[in-house]
Design a protein around this motif. Structure first.
Motif, mmCIF file in Angstrom:
data_model
loop_
_atom_site.group_PDB
_atom_site.id
_atom_site.type_symbol
_atom_site.label_atom_id
_atom_site.label_comp_id
_atom_site.label_asym_id
_atom_site.label_seq_id
_atom_site.Cartn_x
_atom_site.Cartn_y
_atom_site.Cartn_z
ATOM 1 N N SER A 67 36.903 37.303 41.757
ATOM 2 C CA SER A 67 37.004 37.561 40.291
ATOM 3 C C SER A 67 35.985 36.589 39.601
ATOM 4 C CB SER A 67 38.389 37.082 39.767
ATOM 5 O OG SER A 67 39.526 37.893 40.357
ATOM 6 N N ILE A 68 35.984 35.465 39.803
ATOM 7 C CA ILE A 68 34.988 34.400 39.095
ATOM 8 C C ILE A 68 33.411 34.920 39.230
ATOM 9 C CG2 ILE A 68 33.793 32.211 38.994
ATOM 10 C CD1 ILE A 68 36.645 31.051 40.107
ATOM 11 N N SER A 69 32.792 35.188 40.415
ATOM 12 C CA SER A 69 31.617 35.836 40.607
ATOM 13 C C SER A 69 31.592 37.222 39.688
ATOM 14 C CB SER A 69 31.140 36.030 41.984
ATOM 15 O OG SER A 69 32.143 36.713 42.836
ATOM 16 N N SER A 70 32.323 38.003 39.893
ATOM 17 C CA SER A 70 32.288 39.492 39.210
ATOM 18 C C SER A 70 32.269 39.132 37.477
ATOM 19 C CB SER A 70 33.468 40.372 39.413
ATOM 20 O OG SER A 70 34.869 39.565 39.061
ATOM 21 N N PHE A 71 32.880 38.088 37.155
ATOM 22 C CA PHE A 71 32.963 37.647 35.728
ATOM 23 C C PHE A 71 31.605 37.385 35.335
ATOM 24 C CE2 PHE A 71 32.531 34.271 32.884
ATOM 25 C CZ PHE A 71 33.014 34.739 31.519
ATOM 26 N N ALA A 126 33.587 41.269 30.244
ATOM 27 C CA ALA A 126 33.949 40.236 31.458
ATOM 28 C C ALA A 126 35.262 39.498 31.376
ATOM 29 C CB ALA A 126 32.507 39.418 31.671
ATOM 30 N N LEU A 127 35.585 39.071 30.256
ATOM 31 C CA LEU A 127 36.411 38.253 29.720
ATOM 32 C C LEU A 127 37.757 39.228 30.372
ATOM 33 C CD1 LEU A 127 35.803 36.555 26.439
ATOM 34 C CD2 LEU A 127 36.190 35.404 28.997
ATOM 35 N N TRP A 128 37.892 40.361 29.827
ATOM 36 C CA TRP A 128 39.081 41.478 30.145
ATOM 37 C C TRP A 128 39.221 41.491 31.397
ATOM 38 C CZ3 TRP A 128 43.294 42.643 27.823
ATOM 39 C CH2 TRP A 128 43.154 42.736 26.529
ATOM 40 N N ALA A 129 38.139 41.734 32.442
ATOM 41 C CA ALA A 129 38.327 41.912 33.805
ATOM 42 C C ALA A 129 38.663 40.680 34.491
ATOM 43 C CB ALA A 129 36.718 42.117 34.370
ATOM 44 N N LEU A 130 38.044 39.418 34.108
ATOM 45 C CA LEU A 130 38.686 38.181 34.613
ATOM 46 C C LEU A 130 40.006 37.799 34.498
ATOM 47 C CD1 LEU A 130 37.906 35.287 35.933
ATOM 48 C CD2 LEU A 130 37.148 34.430 33.513
ATOM 49 N N SER A 131 40.046 38.099 32.943
ATOM 50 C CA SER A 131 41.777 37.967 32.557
ATOM 51 C C SER A 131 42.779 38.699 33.323
ATOM 52 C CB SER A 131 41.893 38.063 31.232
ATOM 53 O OG SER A 131 41.179 37.344 30.390
ATOM 54 N N LEU A 132 42.746 39.860 33.508
ATOM 55 C CA LEU A 132 43.580 40.978 34.210
ATOM 56 C C LEU A 132 43.628 40.344 35.656
ATOM 57 C CD1 LEU A 132 43.084 44.182 32.492
ATOM 58 C CD2 LEU A 132 45.111 42.609 32.312
ATOM 59 N N THR A 133 42.479 40.542 36.353
ATOM 60 C CA THR A 133 42.318 40.111 37.646
ATOM 61 C C THR A 133 42.950 39.017 38.135
ATOM 62 O OG1 THR A 133 40.024 39.410 37.419
ATOM 63 C CG2 THR A 133 40.400 41.653 38.052
ATOM 64 N N SER A 134 42.651 37.963 37.179
ATOM 65 C CA SER A 134 43.271 36.648 37.510
ATOM 66 C C SER A 134 44.574 36.394 37.354
ATOM 67 C CB SER A 134 42.586 35.475 36.435
ATOM 68 O OG SER A 134 41.153 35.346 36.825
ATOM 69 N N LEU A 135 45.254 37.011 36.370
ATOM 70 C CA LEU A 135 46.496 37.282 36.170
ATOM 71 C C LEU A 135 47.463 37.864 37.405
ATOM 72 C CD1 LEU A 135 49.197 36.885 34.802
ATOM 73 C CD2 LEU A 135 48.735 39.078 33.560
ATOM 74 N N GLY A 136 46.652 38.791 37.823
ATOM 75 C CA GLY A 136 47.295 39.596 39.045
ATOM 76 C C GLY A 136 46.999 38.740 40.452
ATOM 77 N N LYS A 171 43.199 44.653 40.218
ATOM 78 C CA LYS A 171 41.978 44.298 40.800
ATOM 79 C C LYS A 171 41.343 45.890 41.052
ATOM 80 C CE LYS A 171 40.053 40.980 42.563
ATOM 81 N NZ LYS A 171 39.597 40.008 42.195
ATOM 82 N N SER A 172 42.269 46.788 41.597
ATOM 83 C CA SER A 172 41.840 48.161 41.768
ATOM 84 C C SER A 172 42.114 48.978 40.602
ATOM 85 C CB SER A 172 42.723 48.688 42.905
ATOM 86 O OG SER A 172 42.147 48.186 44.163
ATOM 87 N N ALA A 173 42.306 48.591 39.249
ATOM 88 C CA ALA A 173 42.232 49.443 38.250
ATOM 89 C C ALA A 173 43.304 50.481 38.103
ATOM 90 C CB ALA A 173 40.993 49.907 37.964
ATOM 91 N N GLN A 174 44.364 50.148 38.675
ATOM 92 C CA GLN A 174 45.572 51.123 38.583
ATOM 93 C C GLN A 174 46.282 51.168 37.166
ATOM 94 O OE1 GLN A 174 46.320 53.558 41.529
ATOM 95 N NE2 GLN A 174 44.230 52.522 41.476
ATOM 96 N N LEU A 201 48.067 45.756 25.063
ATOM 97 C CA LEU A 201 48.124 44.541 25.549
ATOM 98 C C LEU A 201 47.319 43.566 24.559
ATOM 99 C CD1 LEU A 201 47.171 45.078 29.316
ATOM 100 C CD2 LEU A 201 49.088 43.793 28.331
ATOM 101 N N THR A 202 46.254 44.146 23.935
ATOM 102 C CA THR A 202 45.591 43.411 22.791
ATOM 103 C C THR A 202 46.538 42.837 21.800
ATOM 104 O OG1 THR A 202 43.490 44.802 23.359
ATOM 105 C CG2 THR A 202 43.852 43.494 21.041
ATOM 106 N N ASN A 203 47.416 43.728 21.259
ATOM 107 C CA ASN A 203 48.455 43.421 20.258
ATOM 108 C C ASN A 203 49.411 42.088 20.893
ATOM 109 O OD1 ASN A 203 47.669 45.119 18.731
ATOM 110 N ND2 ASN A 203 49.007 46.721 19.454
ATOM 111 N N ILE A 204 49.510 42.428 22.219
ATOM 112 C CA ILE A 204 50.506 41.044 22.842
ATOM 113 C C ILE A 204 49.717 39.847 22.788
ATOM 114 C CG2 ILE A 204 51.408 40.385 24.878
ATOM 115 C CD1 ILE A 204 52.209 43.180 25.497
#
Length: 773
Positions: free
Chosen positions: A139-143, A159-169, A219-222, A542-545
């Motif tokens: 997650s970090i290196s892909s960021f 990059a922030l969206w990808a890191l946020s979601l994958t880190s939460l998961g 991680k797998s964008a489901q 999710l943006t509104n949240i």
């Protein structure tokens, strides 16, 4: 296995020393790193093919917690590891030309190598905690890879969206791993395979699988976490080709496949994967044909392909799991090819707009052939690897185990999905190369061999495996399927299964997909039809949240952290009163023994009166010096109380601290103006109530301590061992310096950091160069 992975990490950081100005030629051969790892893994292929047990590499790490650096090579990990290193080799080779004018190419290869090593750690780890560590490293290196173009705001946001979601998961998946370790008593994947019923029959089973799903789905964008993947297309094309065809998005697929023989003993597992995978594959396929940007088309078709794999894992039959293992490799080959070709087109024409791209096959015929083959494989045309995979998928949905209603539903969803994927594959792999070449593209130069060689090799692999499926089937796919299914299988890939319903569905898919391809005209109008969906899209929700959380955090901060020290102290005291007071009155039977209390002696009474007078001056004076002096009087009064009750060492310590504090306060604060005259009676009353309540609570605790039984084992230990172990006669000093040495050292460091911060503020200069007073 540990040593090669560590070496790969070290090589990644060493690349930061390779400045492009001096080592540009080195980046042309840097692909040797993943290639050597690829050859190293291939050396274990005969053992994996012949054996029924995995090859385990054991390395102790924290045995007391059951955490180890154990690695395992079996059919499933071999499939993913070979994709990571094999396709990685071609990506490295491709990127050396694609980014040759980039002044930060050494950073790119550092991030890419870190990511490759982390991915290898994920698919090869046998310990769940070790797997999670590598998972987070991906997650970090892909960021850094997704946000490589730091000057572009869209790139940073993606990059922030990808890191946020994958880190939460990842966080939720860690919770799942922790529960698995608690329930099963082990973190070893190899040991979990031996006793799957322990987890399936446990009361925490549903919590475990849903936490695991959260990590895999993000991680797998489901759906509904799919939206980060199209945004990640802001990354350079080599990143998109690597992360979104064979590596990062396949990490979640790997987790689901790895845990299928362990956790798939309940219908909830299967139905959840079928529903989520079915929605994802249908939605991604349909949306893919509405975009005119080549990367966007590939992004949504990737989402759909990932949904297909999850859908097959959810069905869970032997045929479905075998089809999933096959499609994992099929998709990696043709999608990596299409991504690399997109990069070549963009590199040459400086656009990815399908509404204007055409006729490029006359300039780059080799690239056009590679794109054509990849598109055919995506569509499942006979004699390509994709054809074998698509037949397996239809074989799953038309299986006789289904009722007629279920068969019609599953087959219809699969048919529509494949039709749209066929059209999107043709859009990305064929449309840019056919038709009349526009004038603005006639001066485009032919791409370098460093660019077209990688997609050509990948498309060649698609043809070879399609024509000779036994080459890949008997060596890798069957071994991988055996690990996912949990037992051996008699299935195999074949070019011809006879004229049956599956073949008819394949032909219908191809014909309908071609018709849809000719009907679609990429344009702004088509994209505009999707604008209405953005308001209810998961990203918008999710943006509104996130905005709501941000508003709450702002209000919370303004209320609790308003910059006034007195308010901070007030909240701390109120919290203390509430927590300690509740426990004191709820759980402790209050007893106050006044009979054993000694009577007031005259000198004690005098000190008490002096303290009361000093408190009065502190709360009523408007002079800082007066309040400081009164505060010092209270400190000295406490020193006298220590002396009265036989604690001269504490008295001397208190005396030194109070003296130093008063001196420092006088030196720092004597120039400040007087206190403001405070007239708000409500606030004064509030502060008075809090102060009195706090004083009463402390008094009650003290009186309760006098009648409560005391456990003196700890103090006795210190008294008995202070001189023996630490050679110190002062027990308090020994505790501070020896027994609590690290704590004292850290406290000293904190004070030092605070002093540096204060000094920095005092030395702060305003923008005009003058010191800020």
């Amino acid at each position: 296995m540990l040593l090669p992975i560590i070496i790969t990490f070290l090589l990644a950081f060493l690349m930061l020393l390779l400045k492009p100005q001096k080592f540009l030629r080195f980046f042309k051969i840097i692909c040797v790193i993943p290639f050597l790892f690829f050859l190293y893994l291939l050396s274990y292929l005969p053992s994996i093919h012949k054996g029924t047990t995995a090859i385990i590499f054991r390395n102790e790490w924290i045995p007391s917690l059951g955490i180890s650096l154990d690695f395992k090579i079996d059919g499933l990990s071999m499939l993913f590891a070979l994709m990571i290193t094999g396709i990685g080799t071609l990506i490295y080779f491709y990127a050396s030309e694609y980014l040759k004018r980039d002044e930060n190419i050494h950073r790119f290869y550092c991030y890419l190598t870190l990511f490759m090593a982390a991915m290898l750690g994920v698919v090869l780890s046998d310990n769940l905690i070790t797997l999670f560590v590598f998972w987070e490293l991906t997650s970090i290196s892909s960021f850094f890879l997704i946000g490589y173009n730091t000057t572009q705001e869209d790139s940073r946001k993606s990059a922030l969206w990808a890191l946020s979601l994958t880190s939460l998961g990842g966080f939720l998946m860690l919770a799942s791993f922790a529960l698995i370790g608690i329930v099963a008593g082990t973190f070893s994947l190899n040991e979990l395979l031996l006793y799957p019923d322990v987890l399936v029959n446990n009361e925490y089973y549903y919590i475990i699988i849903f936490l695991l799903f959260a990590g895999a789905f993000t991680k797998s964008a489901q759906f509904p976490f799919h939206f980060w993947l199209p945004g990640a297309m802001k990354a350079p094309t080599p990143v998109s080709a690597y992360l979104h065809s064979a590596t990062m998005v396949k990490a979640g697929i790997y987790i689901l496949a790895r845990f299928t023989p362990i956790l798939s003993g309940d219908d909830v597992w299967n139905y959840t994967l079928m529903i989520v995978g079915g929605i994802t594959m249908f939605m991604g396929a349909v949306l893919s044909v509405f975009y005119k940007d080549m990367k966007s088309v590939l992004a949504y078709s990737t989402i759909s392909a990932l949904g297909i794999i999850v859908f097959l894992l959810g069905i869970g039959t032997q045929t479905a799991l075998y089809a999933a293992c096959t499609f994992i490799l099929v998709h990696a080959l043709y999608k990596a090819t299409l991504f690399l070709i997109t990069g070549i087109v963009d590199h040459a024409a400086h656009t990815r707009d399908l509404s204007i791209l055409k006729g490029l096959g006359k300039i780059m015929p080799i690239v056009a052939v590679a794109g054509f083959i990849a598109a055919l494989s995506s569509a499942g045309i006979p004699l390509t690897f994709g054809f074998l995979s698509k037949e397996l998928i239809y074989g799953v949905t038309t299986d006789t185990i289904w009722t007629q209603e279920t068969l019609i539903l599953l087959t219809t969803i699969a048919l529509i999905t494949n039709v749209f994927l066929t059209a999107s594959g043709f859009l990305a792999g064929i449309r840019p190369f056919v038709g009349k070449l526009p004038k603005e593209f006639q001066k485009i130069k032919k791409p370098s061999v460093f660019l077209w060689l990688s997609p050509v090799l990948l498309s060649t692999g698609t043809l070879v495996f399609g024509l000779f499926p036994s080459v890949i089937d008997q060596t890798i796919i069957q071994s991988a399927a055996r690990n996912v299914i949990g037992s051996t299988t008699e299935m195999y890939l074949s070019l011809w299964h006879g004229f049956n319903l599956v073949l008819i569905l394949s032909m219908v898919t191809i014909a309908t997909g071609i018709i849809l391809y000719f009907l679609i005209k990429p344009s702004n109008k088509n994209e505009g039809r999707l604008k209405g969906l953005h308001e209810v899209a998961p990203q918008t929700l999710l943006t509104n949240i996130a905005l709501g959380i941000r508003w709450f955090a702002f209000r919370y901060t303004r209320f609790f952290h308003n910059g006034y020290l007195r308010v901070y102290i007030m909240f701390i005291i109120i919290f203390f009163i509430g927590i300690i007071g509740y426990k004191l009155f709820a759980d402790v039977p209050l007893r106050v023994n006044t009979e054993d209390l000694s009577a007031f002696r005259i000198y004690e009474f005098i000190v008490f009166v002096i303290t009361i007078i000093a408190i009065y001056f502190i709360t009523s004076t408007t002079s800082r010096l007066t309040s400081i002096a009164a505060l010092g009087v209270i400190g000295y009064s406490i020193c006298l109380i220590f002396v009265f009750y036989g604690a001269p060492d504490l008295a001397m310590t208190q005396f030194a601290i109070d003296t130093l504090t008063v001196v420092l306060f006088v030196l720092v604060l004597f120039k400040l103006p007087p206190f403001l005259k405070f007239t708000n009676k409500k606030i004064q009353f509030r502060d008075g109530v809090i102060s009195v309540s706090f004083g009463i609570l402390i008094a009650l605790i003290t009186l309760q301590a006098l009648v409560s039984p005391a456990d003196k084992s700890v103090s006795k230990f210190y008294a008995d061992n202070a001189y023996i172990l630490a050679k110190g006669k002062n027990v308090v000093n020994v505790i501070l310096v020896d027994y609590r040495g690290f704590d004292t050292m850290i406290e000293t460091i904190v004070l030092g950091i605070a002093a540096i911060g204060v000094y920095s503020i005092l030395k702060y200069k305003t923008q005009d160069g003058e010191k800020s007073e």
